[in-house]
Design an enzyme around this catalytic site. Sequence first.
Site, PDB file in Angstrom:
ATOM      1  N   SER A   2       0.650  -1.241   0.020  1.00  8.29           N
ATOM      2  CA  SER A   2      -0.085   0.027  -0.071  1.00  8.29           C
ATOM      3  C   SER A   2       1.148   1.334   0.135  1.00  8.29           C
ATOM      4  CB  SER A   2      -0.822   0.094   1.303  1.00  8.29           C
ATOM      5  OG  SER A   2      -1.644   1.147   1.477  1.00  8.29           O
ATOM      6  N   TYR A  58      -1.378  -0.959  10.396  1.00  4.94           N
ATOM      7  CA  TYR A  58      -1.670  -1.175   8.894  1.00  4.94           C
ATOM      8  C   TYR A  58      -0.267  -0.674   8.217  1.00  4.94           C
ATOM      9  CZ  TYR A  58      -3.864  -0.915   4.229  1.00  4.94           C
ATOM     10  OH  TYR A  58      -3.930  -1.274   2.902  1.00  4.94           O
ATOM     11  N   ALA A  66       2.571  -0.681   9.454  1.00  8.85           N
ATOM     12  CA  ALA A  66       3.686  -1.427   9.929  1.00  8.85           C
ATOM     13  C   ALA A  66       3.839  -2.848   9.187  1.00  8.85           C
ATOM     14  CB  ALA A  66       3.693  -1.597  11.471  1.00  8.85           C
ATOM     15  N   LYS A 106       2.135  -3.263   6.198  1.00 11.06           N
ATOM     16  CA  LYS A 106       2.403  -3.169   4.729  1.00 11.06           C
ATOM     17  C   LYS A 106       4.021  -2.616   4.439  1.00 11.06           C
ATOM     18  CE  LYS A 106      -1.613  -3.966   3.047  1.00 11.06           C
ATOM     19  NZ  LYS A 106      -1.956  -4.940   2.148  1.00 11.06           N
TER      20      LYS A 106
END
Length: 300
Positions: free
Chosen positions: A194, A207, A209, A211
């Site tokens: 992302s 999230y 961390a 990705k």
Amino acid sequence: MPPRPPERTAAQYSPAATEAVRVTDPVEQLLEEMSEETQPKSLGFGSSMRGRVAVVTGGATGIGRAIALEFARHGASVAFNYFVYDGAEEVREEAEATAREIQHMEVRVHHAACDVRDAAEVNRFVRDVQEELGGIHILVNNAGIARDRALWRLTDEQWRTVLDTNLTGAFHMIRAVAPLFRRQSDGKIVNVSSVHGIRSEFGLANYSASKAGLLGLTRSAALELGPSNVNVNAVAPGYIRTTRLTSGVPAEILDTARERAVLGRLGDPQDVANVVLFLCSEYARHITGAVIPVDGGHLL
Ligand code: NDP
């Protein structure tokens, strides 16, 4: 059985959203609406994937579904998994519907419930795919979730479940296919990260961390599997219009996301699927360990 996660929140996609600036010029407004209605064309690689077997995690819905369909369109056999949270049977129906669409393209399909957080389930799923479809050549780690909250309010469960799904799940999948890919000296892996794995925003500690970790995993896997002729890359989507994004996020936040992308629009799942297909094709045979943003310029 873990509880079904809440629908994605606005904060997952744009926690730092500011006041939306509306398009006032009617011509610009019209152009914007038209661009939204246009369905992007899929790549014309013909049947270049015929004879290949592609595994897509979380392939029943959203971006994963678009990727699964794109492989099928190009002749690959497709396997995908999904996860039924807390007896939510509509998930199974979505998976059945995606499988039917793939079958209509006259390629073979295998789908099953499999929680990527569970190594034993992943190993079983990978074994079943090989038995059912005769091998595996491509793995796309797409399954992912979000639980957004200010860092100091995140519970252990919210931290763990996001890391376990988005990062450990990908590790489980890569570890399960690696011996096969090494044996056959052939394999393509794409991890769906992302833009928030590259630049974070408020409320995304778990999230981001996960990705960002996925990008580290991508580089390590590329390094270790490259000598066996296995390419490992990542895509970093920006704001992509999936049902869960558009149904869970207020319109003004989507407007802000649109403005932030220099191309002035949200992406479609097909935009990501096209890049994934390219990375898994022989056109990209000399690309490995790379991260390709699919974000309309969001990161600029
Ligand atoms: P979806 O929720 O539609 O897709 C996520 C998929 O992952 C679902 O099919 C879900 O299955 C599956 N999944 C969730 N948990 C598990 C699990 N434990 N085991 C197996 N499968 C699981 O959302 P999107 O299509 O939007 O997202 C797809 C990927 O793209 C995610 O990794 C997301 O982080 C990433 N992404 C999305 C962006 C966007 O704007 N949409 C932007 C940047 C990245 P089920 O529904 O059956 O639970």
